[in-house]
Design an enzyme around this catalytic site. Structure first.
Site, mmCIF file in Angstrom:
data_model
loop_
_atom_site.group_PDB
_atom_site.id
_atom_site.type_symbol
_atom_site.label_atom_id
_atom_site.label_comp_id
_atom_site.label_asym_id
_atom_site.label_seq_id
_atom_site.Cartn_x
_atom_site.Cartn_y
_atom_site.Cartn_z
ATOM 1 N N ARG A 173 21.178 69.158 -61.151
ATOM 2 C CA ARG A 173 20.239 70.080 -61.966
ATOM 3 C C ARG A 173 19.963 69.666 -63.367
ATOM 4 O O ARG A 173 19.459 69.674 -63.923
ATOM 5 C CB ARG A 173 20.617 71.673 -61.146
ATOM 6 C CG ARG A 173 20.822 71.481 -60.056
ATOM 7 C CD ARG A 173 21.423 72.836 -59.970
ATOM 8 N NE ARG A 173 20.519 74.452 -60.427
ATOM 9 C CZ ARG A 173 19.180 74.497 -59.853
ATOM 10 N NH1 ARG A 173 19.023 74.212 -59.139
ATOM 11 N NH2 ARG A 173 19.109 75.935 -60.871
ATOM 12 N N ARG A 177 17.104 62.796 -70.903
ATOM 13 C CA ARG A 177 16.261 62.243 -71.169
ATOM 14 C C ARG A 177 16.618 61.660 -72.515
ATOM 15 O O ARG A 177 17.476 61.916 -73.551
ATOM 16 C CB ARG A 177 15.061 63.047 -71.545
ATOM 17 C CG ARG A 177 14.958 64.372 -71.485
ATOM 18 C CD ARG A 177 13.452 65.218 -71.500
ATOM 19 N NE ARG A 177 13.329 66.099 -69.957
ATOM 20 C CZ ARG A 177 13.380 67.302 -70.076
ATOM 21 N NH1 ARG A 177 13.594 67.664 -71.156
ATOM 22 N NH2 ARG A 177 13.161 68.017 -69.049
ATOM 23 N N ARG A 250 30.361 82.571 -55.150
ATOM 24 C CA ARG A 250 30.353 83.070 -56.225
ATOM 25 C C ARG A 250 29.586 84.124 -56.586
ATOM 26 O O ARG A 250 28.518 83.512 -56.684
ATOM 27 C CB ARG A 250 29.832 81.991 -56.719
ATOM 28 C CG ARG A 250 29.981 81.527 -58.563
ATOM 29 C CD ARG A 250 31.873 81.744 -57.882
ATOM 30 N NE ARG A 250 33.226 81.415 -59.770
ATOM 31 C CZ ARG A 250 34.241 82.225 -59.848
ATOM 32 N NH1 ARG A 250 34.583 82.177 -58.719
ATOM 33 N NH2 ARG A 250 34.703 82.186 -61.076
ATOM 34 N N ARG A 281 27.262 83.146 -70.308
ATOM 35 C CA ARG A 281 26.165 82.402 -71.665
ATOM 36 C C ARG A 281 25.958 83.932 -71.987
ATOM 37 O O ARG A 281 26.369 84.570 -70.534
ATOM 38 C CB ARG A 281 24.985 81.829 -70.238
ATOM 39 C CG ARG A 281 25.059 82.286 -69.168
ATOM 40 C CD ARG A 281 23.678 81.640 -68.589
ATOM 41 N NE ARG A 281 22.859 81.914 -67.130
ATOM 42 C CZ ARG A 281 22.627 81.432 -66.098
ATOM 43 N NH1 ARG A 281 22.279 80.152 -66.898
ATOM 44 N NH2 ARG A 281 22.316 81.463 -64.907
ATOM 45 N N GLU A 301 26.539 87.187 -69.191
ATOM 46 C CA GLU A 301 27.244 86.868 -67.477
ATOM 47 C C GLU A 301 28.938 86.207 -67.597
ATOM 48 O O GLU A 301 28.822 85.072 -67.743
ATOM 49 C CB GLU A 301 26.252 85.548 -67.675
ATOM 50 C CG GLU A 301 25.720 85.873 -66.189
ATOM 51 C CD GLU A 301 24.220 84.394 -65.751
ATOM 52 O OE1 GLU A 301 23.662 85.172 -66.358
ATOM 53 O OE2 GLU A 301 24.781 83.741 -64.928
ATOM 54 N N TYR A 350 20.689 78.083 -52.016
ATOM 55 C CA TYR A 350 20.337 78.365 -53.252
ATOM 56 C C TYR A 350 18.944 77.682 -53.361
ATOM 57 O O TYR A 350 18.191 76.426 -53.499
ATOM 58 C CB TYR A 350 21.539 77.019 -54.433
ATOM 59 C CG TYR A 350 20.906 77.990 -55.747
ATOM 60 C CD1 TYR A 350 21.809 78.675 -56.007
ATOM 61 C CD2 TYR A 350 19.522 77.557 -56.291
ATOM 62 C CE1 TYR A 350 21.844 79.253 -58.162
ATOM 63 C CE2 TYR A 350 19.497 78.130 -57.562
ATOM 64 C CZ TYR A 350 20.302 78.287 -58.355
ATOM 65 O OH TYR A 350 20.017 78.997 -59.529
ATOM 66 N N ASP A 352 15.442 78.318 -55.715
ATOM 67 C CA ASP A 352 14.465 78.906 -56.910
ATOM 68 C C ASP A 352 13.434 79.580 -56.156
ATOM 69 O O ASP A 352 13.039 79.533 -55.060
ATOM 70 C CB ASP A 352 14.401 77.446 -57.583
ATOM 71 C CG ASP A 352 15.412 76.444 -58.550
ATOM 72 O OD1 ASP A 352 16.278 77.538 -58.989
ATOM 73 O OD2 ASP A 352 15.442 75.102 -59.029
#
Ligand code: FAD
Ligand code: UDP
Length: 382
Positions: A173, A177, A250, A281, A301, A350, A352
């Site tokens: 994920r 670049r 989790r 975060r 978090e 998972y 999105d």
């Protein structure tokens, strides 16, 4: 048998709400219930100090699928928010995803060629690895410096286990670049609903009957008798009363606080990639909507172990859990056609938000195959 509803939908998250909308568009009678005191599932926002606070973790919509983008834009308009998280490693800041800015911050390299040479040098000792876990995958892809500064400690905090015991696919994920481009996602479309996610749900559910603070399992028999069909979007192991075992997740807990400053950290998302900081975060919610309120609201978090008493956030899709899930799926598929299953908890995936919408539309297409929309029916009758 006479039913009061065509569909009972268990769970007013994105999956349930999209399905509800497709059903009510076809003039089906829908009751949607949720055990929480609100609709919206994990996308729900609470308004604090005029700021939409993402109560169950930051949610940024992104997709490359134009049909999905056009679909969701029927219900709500999106702003131009672009996710560009910052990583803080022991007080030093780095841009994410890994790009020319990050490589400059790590090594002082200024051209793509210098960066590529540096990464080749870093990866060299691990090139022959056939990655079997996240640690090996990260070293193989990025080498030692990036792994140790930006991946290892964050990942071990997030998943609560050593990186060499975590499946490699999780790191896929993280994009990589050689341009100065801090846009986290490579998708064609992204943004945050203008006015927040709750507006999306008001529109999706406008023709459904909604009951909150209601747990399906407290009165399953009665609920099942209310509707011809039941769509269940909760945890699949709970549906079968854990008879084959418990699927692992989790979990997270969130600490939200209000601060008397208009700008706390200058960015919506700052990741803490060291192991000493107990949270992964800090989210500063106002930046998702370019807010200019006098105060600000932040959320820390903290990842932690999952138990039956806290929220299941991330499925742990290792071999054992996936096998257990397949057995539950087999049970689900052998039930009568009255029961439908879908969403991130029933599918143990998972998803999105775009995946969730696509999965819900796919189920609706199968379910309502050949049935014309109510609006089309009206046109024919007129
Ligand atoms: P949910 O939103 O979980 O909805 C299921 C609902 O069912 C819940 O409201 C629950 O209360 C209800 N329910 C369960 N059991 C019962 C019961 N027995 N009785 C009544 N009600 C019940 N996706 C993105 O695209 N971008 C992001 O930035 C992003 N960030 C994320 C951050 C975090 C921390 C997490 C965990 C996920 C994130 N996602 C993101 C994924 C996104 O949250 C999911 O795609 C989406 O929420 C899935 O919707 P759902 O309806 O399947 O599940
Ligand atoms: N990750 C990392 N460092 C970071 C951010 C993410 O190593 O600064 C890894 C970590 O293993 C995490 C995965 O990348 O579980 C996916 O992170 P992302 O933030 O994309 O997903 P989310 O946690 O928001 O679902």
């Amino acid at each position: 048998m006479e039913y009061s509803y065509d569909y009972l939908i268990v769970g007013a998250g994105l999956f349930g709400a999209v399905f509800a909308n497709e059903a009510t568009k076809r003039n089906k009678k829908v009751l949607i219930i949720d055990k929480r005191n609100h609709v919206g599932g994990n996308l729900y926002c609470e308004n604090i100090e005029g700021i939409n606070v993402h109560k169950y973790g930051a949610h940024i919509f992104h997709t490359s699928n134009k049909e999905t983008w056009d679909y969701i834009n029927q219900f709500v308009e999106f702003n131009r928010y672009t996710n560009a998280p910052i990583a803080n490693y022991k007080g030093k800041l780095f841009n994410l995803p890994f790009n020319m800015n990050t490589f400059y911050q790590l090594w002082g390299v200024t051209t793509p060629e210098e960066a590529k040479n540096k990464i080749d040098e870093q990866r060299e000792p691990y090139l022959n690895l056939k990655p079997k876990n996240l640690e090996e995958q990260a070293l193989h892809l990025a080498g030692k410096d990036i792994y140790e500064t930006l991946i290892k400690e964050y990942t071990e905090k997030q998943w609560g286990r050593p990186a060499n015991q975590i499946p490699a696919f999780i790191i896929n994920r993280l994009p990589f670049r050689f341009t100065f481009d801090n846009n986290y996602f490579s998708d064609l479309y992204q943004g945050i609903p203008i006015g927040g996610y709750n507006k999306l749900f008001d529109n999706l559910l406008k023709d459904a009957e909604v009951l909150t603070n209601v747990d399906y399992f407290e009165n399953k028999m009665l609920f099942d008798e209310l509707a011809e069909k039941v769509l269940y979007t909760g945890k699949i192991d709970t549906f079968f009363n854990y008879k084959l075992g418990i699927l692992d997740y989790r979990s997270l807990h969130f600490e939200t606080s209000i601060h008397n400053t208009p700008n706390y950290q200058g960015n919506a998302v700052v990741n803490y990639t060291d192991k000493e900081t107990p949270y992964t975060r800090i989210i500063e919610h106002k930046h998702f909507e370019f807010g200019n309120q006098d105060k600000t609201v932040i959320t820390k978090e903290f990842p932690h172990e999952f138990s039956k008493d806290n929220e299941p956030y991330y499925p742990i899709n290792n071999q054992d859990n996936n096998l257990l899930y397949s057995s539950y799926r087999y049970l689900a598929d052998s039930l009568s056609h009255k029961f439908l299953f879908g969403g991130r908890l029933a599918d143990y995936k998972y998803y999105d938000m775009d995946d969730t919408i696509e999965a819900a539309l796919k189920l609706s297409n199968t379910e309502f195959n050949g049935q014309i929309l109510y609006s089309e029916k009206l046109q024919v009758e007129i």
